[in-house]
Write a protein that holds these residues in place. Structure first.
Motif, PDB file in Angstrom:
ATOM      1  N   MET A   1       0.852  -1.195   0.000  1.00 17.24           N
ATOM      2  CA  MET A   1       0.000   0.000   0.000  1.00 17.24           C
ATOM      3  C   MET A   1       0.888   1.245   0.000  1.00 17.24           C
ATOM      4  N   PRO A   2       0.617   2.220  -0.886  1.00 14.25           N
ATOM      5  CA  PRO A   2       1.422   3.441  -0.884  1.00 14.25           C
ATOM      6  C   PRO A   2       1.258   4.179   0.434  1.00 14.25           C
ATOM      7  N   ALA A   3       2.291   4.923   0.780  1.00 10.88           N
ATOM      8  CA  ALA A   3       2.268   5.638   2.063  1.00 10.88           C
ATOM      9  C   ALA A   3       1.236   6.756   2.082  1.00 10.88           C
ATOM     10  N   TRP A   4       0.924   7.321   0.895  1.00 14.23           N
ATOM     11  CA  TRP A   4      -0.015   8.448   0.867  1.00 14.23           C
ATOM     12  C   TRP A   4      -1.478   8.004   0.876  1.00 14.23           C
ATOM     13  N   LEU A   5      -1.780   6.731   0.601  1.00 15.94           N
ATOM     14  CA  LEU A   5      -3.160   6.282   0.472  1.00 15.94           C
ATOM     15  C   LEU A   5      -3.944   6.381   1.790  1.00 15.94           C
ATOM     16  N   PRO A   6      -3.402   5.970   2.946  1.00 16.20           N
ATOM     17  CA  PRO A   6      -4.172   6.143   4.189  1.00 16.20           C
ATOM     18  C   PRO A   6      -4.507   7.600   4.484  1.00 16.20           C
ATOM     19  N   ARG A   7      -3.535   8.490   4.257  1.00 12.70           N
ATOM     20  CA  ARG A   7      -3.818   9.908   4.498  1.00 12.70           C
ATOM     21  C   ARG A   7      -4.895  10.426   3.539  1.00 12.70           C
ATOM     22  N   ALA A   8      -4.849   9.982   2.278  1.00 16.33           N
ATOM     23  CA  ALA A   8      -5.866  10.415   1.312  1.00 16.33           C
ATOM     24  C   ALA A   8      -7.248   9.905   1.702  1.00 16.33           C
ATOM     25  N   MET A   9      -7.313   8.661   2.194  1.00 16.21           N
ATOM     26  CA  MET A   9      -8.610   8.124   2.609  1.00 16.21           C
ATOM     27  C   MET A   9      -9.154   8.881   3.818  1.00 16.21           C
ATOM     28  N   VAL A  10      -8.283   9.165   4.779  1.00 16.19           N
ATOM     29  CA  VAL A  10      -8.721   9.929   5.955  1.00 16.19           C
ATOM     30  C   VAL A  10      -9.185  11.320   5.553  1.00 16.19           C
ATOM     31  N   LEU A  11      -8.445  11.968   4.615  1.00 10.07           N
ATOM     32  CA  LEU A  11      -8.833  13.300   4.163  1.00 10.07           C
ATOM     33  C   LEU A  11     -10.171  13.275   3.425  1.00 10.07           C
ATOM     34  N   ALA A  12     -10.389  12.241   2.581  1.00 14.65           N
ATOM     35  CA  ALA A  12     -11.664  12.134   1.864  1.00 14.65           C
ATOM     36  C   ALA A  12     -12.823  11.917   2.837  1.00 14.65           C
ATOM     37  N   LEU A  13     -12.624  11.050   3.829  1.00 15.59           N
ATOM     38  CA  LEU A  13     -13.678  10.847   4.817  1.00 15.59           C
ATOM     39  C   LEU A  13     -13.958  12.112   5.624  1.00 15.59           C
ATOM     40  N   ALA A  14     -12.889  12.847   5.970  1.00 18.02           N
ATOM     41  CA  ALA A  14     -13.077  14.093   6.721  1.00 18.02           C
ATOM     42  C   ALA A  14     -13.844  15.122   5.887  1.00 18.02           C
ATOM     43  N   LEU A  15     -13.514  15.239   4.595  1.00 16.78           N
ATOM     44  CA  LEU A  15     -14.238  16.168   3.723  1.00 16.78           C
ATOM     45  C   LEU A  15     -15.702  15.764   3.579  1.00 16.78           C
ATOM     46  N   TYR A  16     -15.946  14.472   3.442  1.00 17.63           N
ATOM     47  CA  TYR A  16     -17.327  14.005   3.321  1.00 17.63           C
ATOM     48  C   TYR A  16     -18.111  14.285   4.605  1.00 17.63           C
ATOM     49  N   ALA A  17     -17.456  14.068   5.748  1.00 16.42           N
ATOM     50  CA  ALA A  17     -18.124  14.357   7.023  1.00 16.42           C
ATOM     51  C   ALA A  17     -18.419  15.850   7.169  1.00 16.42           C
ATOM     52  N   CYS A  18     -17.475  16.700   6.746  1.00 13.52           N
ATOM     53  CA  CYS A  18     -17.708  18.147   6.800  1.00 13.52           C
ATOM     54  C   CYS A  18     -18.849  18.554   5.878  1.00 13.52           C
TER      55      CYS A  18
END
Length: 399
Positions: free
Chosen positions: A1-18
Motif C-alpha cells: 500500500m502506498p504511504a499516501w493512500l491512508p492519508r488520502a482516505m482519511v482526508l476524503a472521509l473528513a471532507l465528506y463528514a464536513c
C-alpha cells in the motif's frame, strides 16, 4: 500500500463528514437565514429615512426606532380596520343567514317541486356526521393553530430585531465588512451597498405611490356603488395589489367582489371589470412612469425574477426578487462596455432590401419574354432563329 493512500482516505472521509455536517446545519438554519435576508432588505428599505434623520443630528438608534414605530402603527391600524370590517361583515352575514336560507329553500321548492323547510335542513345539517367530524378535528387542531401563530409572531420579532440592528448599526457593519478587504474591493462593496439602498428604497417608494393611487381609485368606485367598508377595502386593494407581485391585483379584488356581491350581484361584476381595466392602465401607463427612475427593469425580466424567487423561497422570494434583480442589473451595468449602435434599418425591425424586389424582377422577365415572342413571329420566312445557349447549344449547331 502506498504511504499516501491512508492519508488520502482519511482526508476524503473528513471532507465528506464536513459536507454532511454543513448540509445538516444548512437545513436546520434555512429558516433563520431567510429571516436574516428579509431583515437585510427591510433595513435597506428604511436606510434613506434613517440616514436623513441622523444627518440632522438625531442619534441613529433613535431614528431607527421612530421609523419602526411609524411602520408598526400603520400596520396595526390596517389590521384593526380590516379586522373590524371582517368582524362586522361576519356578524351581518350571520344575522342575515336565515333570510338567505329561506330564499334558497323557496327557490329549490319552486324549481324542483319539493317541500323542504328550514327547520328540517338545519336539523339535518346539525346532526350530520361530517359536521361532527369537522368539529372534532377543529378541536384537536386548536393546539396546532396556536403553535403556528406563536411561531409566526416569533419570526416577526426575529425579523424586526435583525433589521433594527442592521439599520441602526449600518455604518459599523459596513466598516467591519470593509476592514477585511483591500482598498479596491472596499470601494466596490460600498458602491454595491449604495446601489442596493437606492433600488430597494425606490422600489418601496414606487410601490407605495401606486398603492395610494390604486386605493383612491377603488375607494371612489366602492363609494359610488354604495359598498360598505369602502376605506378598509380600498386600503386592502392598494397594499395587497402592489406588494404581492403578479397575482396581487386579482387576489386583492376578490374581497371587494365578495362584499359587493352581498349588496347586489351586479356590483360584483362592476368591481371585477374595474379591477381588470385598472390593471391594464397600471401596467401600461402608471407603472412605467413611476418606476422608470427607481426600478428600471423590463417587465419580462421582472416577471421572470418573480417566478424564480417564488420557486426558490416562496412568497418571500417573490417579494424581494424585483429589488434584488434591479440591484444586480444596476451594479453590473457599470462594468458592461456599451457602443453606439449603427443606423441600420434592421435595428428598428425593418429588413434591408437586397437588389430589386421579387415582383419587379418577375414583371421585367414577363415583358422580356413577350417582346421576344413578338419579334420571332415577325421574322421573315427562311431566316434562322437564334436559340439561347442555355438550351444545350442547339442554336450554334444549327448555325
Amino acid at each position: 500500500m502506498p504511504a499516501w493512500l491512508p492519508r488520502a482516505m482519511v482526508l476524503a472521509l473528513a471532507l465528506y463528514a464536513c459536507f454532511q455536517l454543513g448540509s445538516w446545519a444548512f437545513d436546520q438554519l434555512i429558516g433563520l437565514l431567510i429571516n436574516v435576508l428579509i431583515a437585510f432588505f427591510l433595513a435597506l428599505a428604511i436606510e434613506p429615512a434613517v440616514s436623513r434623520m441622523s444627518s440632522r443630528g438625531m442619534r441613529r438608534g433613535l431614528a431607527t426606532f421612530l421609523v419602526f414605530l411609524i411602520v408598526l402603527i400603520a400596520a396595526a391600524g390596517f389590521v384593526v380596520l380590516l379586522g373590524s370590517m371582517l368582524a362586522g361583515q361576519i356578524v351581518d352575514m350571520v344575522e342575515e343567514f336565515p333570510k338567505y336560507l329561506d330564499s334558497v329553500i323557496n327557490w329549490v321548492n319552486q324549481s324542483f317541486h319539493t317541500e323542504l323547510s328550514r327547520v328540517e335542513v338545519q336539523d339535518s345539517v346539525l346532526h350530520s356526521d361530517w359536521l361532527q367530524k369537522y368539529v372534532q378535528n377543529s378541536a384537536t387542531g386548536v393546539l396546532d393553530i396556536s403553535t403556528t401563530v406563536l411561531g409566526g409572531l416569533f419570526r416577526l420579532l426575529t425579523i424586526f430585531l435583525f433589521s433594527f440592528y442592521f439599520a441602526a448599526d449600518g455604518p459599523r457593519l459596513r466598516r467591519a465588512l470593509c476592514s477585511v478587504l483591500p482598498p479596491a474591493k472596499q470601494a466596490e462593496v460600498l458602491r454595491a451597498w449604495e446601489i442596493a439602498v437606492d433600488k430597494t428604497g425606490g422600489y418601496l417608494y414606487s410601490r407605495g405611490l401606486m398603492a395610494l393611487v390604486s386605493g383612491i381609485a377603488h375607494y371612489i368606485l366602492l363609494v359610488i356603488l354604495g359598498v360598505p367598508y369602502a376605506p378598509a377595502l380600498a386600503i386592502w386593494v392598494g397594499l395587497v395589489s402592489q406588494f404581492i407581485p403578479t397575482i396581487g391585483t386579482y387576489l386583492a379584488g376578490a374581497l371587494p367582489m365578495l362584499i359587493a356581491f352581498t349588496v347586489d350581484p351586479w356590483y360584483a361584476l362592476w368591481v371585477l371589470g374595474f379591477v381588470v381595466i385598472y390593471q391594464q392602465f397600471e401596467n401600461y401607463a402608471l407603472q412605467p412612469k413611476l418606476t422608470s427612475r427607481t426600478v428600471d427593469i423590463h417587465p419580462a425580466v421582472a416577471f421572470g425574477s418573480v417566478i424564480v424567487g417564488t420557486a426558490l423561497m416562496g412568497a418571500v422570494g417573490a417579494l424581494i426578487a424585483i429589488p434584488a434583480v434591479a440591484t444586480l442589473q444596476a451594479f453590473l451595468g457599470a462594468y458592461v462596455k456599451r457602443y453606439d449602435v449603427t443606423d441600420d434599418p434592421r435595428v428598428h425591425g425593418r429588413h434591408q432590401q437586397r437588389g430589386e424586389p421579387v415582383l419587379t424582377r418577375l414583371r421585367r422577365s414577363w415583358r422580356t419574354a413577350g417582346s421576344n415572342e413578338g419579334g420571332a413571329d415577325r421574322t421573315a420566312p427562311g431566316s434562322i432563329r437564334n436559340v439561347p445557349d442555355r438550351l444545350g447549344g442547339e442554336g450554334s449547331s444549327q448555325r
